[in-house]
Design an enzyme around this catalytic site. Structure first.
Site, PDB file in Angstrom:
ATOM      1  N   ARG A  61       0.864  -1.177   0.000  1.00  0.00           N
ATOM      2  CA  ARG A  61       0.000   0.000   0.000  1.00  0.00           C
ATOM      3  C   ARG A  61       0.899   1.226   0.000  1.00  0.00           C
ATOM      4  O   ARG A  61       1.949   1.248   0.652  1.00  0.00           O
ATOM      5  CB  ARG A  61      -0.913   0.026   1.238  1.00  0.00           C
ATOM      6  CG  ARG A  61      -2.119  -0.887   1.153  1.00  0.00           C
ATOM      7  CD  ARG A  61      -3.142  -0.352   0.155  1.00  0.00           C
ATOM      8  NE  ARG A  61      -4.378  -1.115   0.151  1.00  0.00           N
ATOM      9  CZ  ARG A  61      -4.630  -2.110  -0.689  1.00  0.00           C
ATOM     10  NH1 ARG A  61      -3.718  -2.489  -1.567  1.00  0.00           N
ATOM     11  NH2 ARG A  61      -5.789  -2.734  -0.652  1.00  0.00           N
ATOM     12  N   GLU A 102      -3.661   7.404  -4.904  1.00  0.00           N
ATOM     13  CA  GLU A 102      -3.991   6.864  -6.228  1.00  0.00           C
ATOM     14  C   GLU A 102      -5.317   7.428  -6.740  1.00  0.00           C
ATOM     15  O   GLU A 102      -6.239   7.636  -5.951  1.00  0.00           O
ATOM     16  CB  GLU A 102      -4.085   5.338  -6.140  1.00  0.00           C
ATOM     17  CG  GLU A 102      -2.757   4.693  -5.786  1.00  0.00           C
ATOM     18  CD  GLU A 102      -2.864   3.193  -5.593  1.00  0.00           C
ATOM     19  OE1 GLU A 102      -3.954   2.629  -5.833  1.00  0.00           O
ATOM     20  OE2 GLU A 102      -1.873   2.573  -5.189  1.00  0.00           O
ATOM     21  N   HIS A 108      -1.058   0.114 -10.072  1.00  0.00           N
ATOM     22  CA  HIS A 108      -1.702  -0.799  -9.121  1.00  0.00           C
ATOM     23  C   HIS A 108      -2.273  -2.022  -9.850  1.00  0.00           C
ATOM     24  O   HIS A 108      -3.476  -2.289  -9.819  1.00  0.00           O
ATOM     25  CB  HIS A 108      -2.806  -0.079  -8.344  1.00  0.00           C
ATOM     26  CG  HIS A 108      -3.126  -0.746  -7.041  1.00  0.00           C
ATOM     27  ND1 HIS A 108      -3.550  -0.048  -5.934  1.00  0.00           N
ATOM     28  CD2 HIS A 108      -3.096  -2.052  -6.655  1.00  0.00           C
ATOM     29  CE1 HIS A 108      -3.774  -0.893  -4.931  1.00  0.00           C
ATOM     30  NE2 HIS A 108      -3.502  -2.106  -5.362  1.00  0.00           N
TER      31      HIS A 108
END
Length: 324
Positions: A237, A266, A284
């Site tokens: 993360r 993000e 991601h």
């Protein structure tokens, strides 16, 4: 299955199109509006009907939304990470939370290794070098860093961290790790702190869970310990790494490079990183294969089906003890 009896399911945030369709078609699930006025009106009118939410690690369910859903009993999460859901509030309310562990372990571990190879060997940058027509003009691409037989530190030796370690052992890498607690019978060397781990390795791989407990765990001190010849790989993360400190270290060449699949805000990515050939940036995608996403969708629906049938979850996550 029928639809009328299942009209108490709510989708929160975007999900895979196929999963959204299944939720709408098979469960008559509603979608929580994103526009504030519409959202408030929906919650006022329908909030008490909702008993299950299906969401993802990118959206989650905060305490305020739980308060607006007084009969909520389950938060079913598409993805292994659930740090965007307030698990303390869920525990206090007796709300179960599930995720989709194991099914994405292999793909995320594959991504970590691939990202490490790309970052150290600069394959993406070499590709850009060729496409820009520089090879005939500027000659051979500069030499890069060997991957095999490097010292690798892993922060978070859980399912994914262990799978990464297994793959890197095949490369002849020496593995050490840091967890909150030492893993019994682990074949790898334990480091008591992230700083201690970073100071002893060439590459630091972040595989820890997100959330408040790990926020900023990879601090400026950790990055300084990793040093100008060290590399950071993050498939966990963005919150686990102090992103401002990381950007500064990379721009100032106090870190040799980084491979990043996750970011603090993000889909926003610090623009200072765009011009650096020492950095590989992915959107991601660690679990982003057809096979893994299908398995994640199936497990999400298994959790929902089991909850609607029995009130239990197939893969519940551990919740903190509720305060008395």
């Amino acid at each position: 299955m029928g639809t009328e009896e299942n009209r108490s399911v709510l989708q929160v945030g975007p999900l895979m199109p196929s999963l959204s369709r299944r939720l709408a078609d098979d469960y008559a699930a509603r979608r929580l509006p994103t526009e504030p006025t519409e959202r408030a009106a929906f919650l006022a009118e329908r909030g008490a009907e909702i008993i299950a939410v299906v969401t993802s690690g990118r959206t989650g369910v905060d305490a305020a939304l739980m308060d607006a859903l007084p009969n909520l009993a389950a938060v079913i999460n598409f993805g292994v990470g659930y740090d965007t859901t307030d698990v303390a509030a869920a525990a206090a309310r007796g709300i179960g939370v599930s995720n989709t562990p194991d099914v994405l372990t292999d793909c995320v571990a594959d991504t970590a290794v691939g990202l490490m190879i790309d970052t150290l060997r600069q394959f993406s940058a070499s590709d850009r070098y060729v496409r820009a027509g520089r090879w005939p003009v500027d000659g051979m691409y500069p030499l890069t860093r060997q991957v095999s037989k490097t010292n690798v530190g892993i922060i978070g030796l859980g399912r994914i961290g262990a799978a990464i370690a297994l793959r890197l052992k095949a490369f002849g890498c020496t593995i050490s790790y840091h967890n909150r607690h030492e893993v019994p019978d682990s074949p790898y060397t334990y480091a008591a702190s992230p700083v201690e781990l970073a100071a002893s390795v060439d590459v630091l791989v972040v595989a820890a869970a997100g959330g408040d407990g790990t926020r900023g765990l990879v601090s400026s001190e950790v990055l300084d310990a990793l040093g100008p010849h060290g590399y950071l790989i993050n498939i966990a993360r963005g919150s686990v790494v102090d992103q401002d400190a990381l950007v500064s270290a990379l721009v100032e060449r106090r870190l040799a490079g980084a491979g990043l699949d996750v970011f603090a805000d993000e889909p926003q990515v610090p623009e200072e990183l765009f011009a650096l050939d020492t950095v590989v940036l992915l959107p991601h995608v660690a679990s982003g294969t057809v096979q893994t996403r299908a398995a994640m969708e199936a497990l999400t629906l298994r959790n929902l089906d089991e909850f609607l049938a029995t009130g239990e979850l197939v893969t519940p996550v551990p919740l903190p003890a509720a305060a008395n």
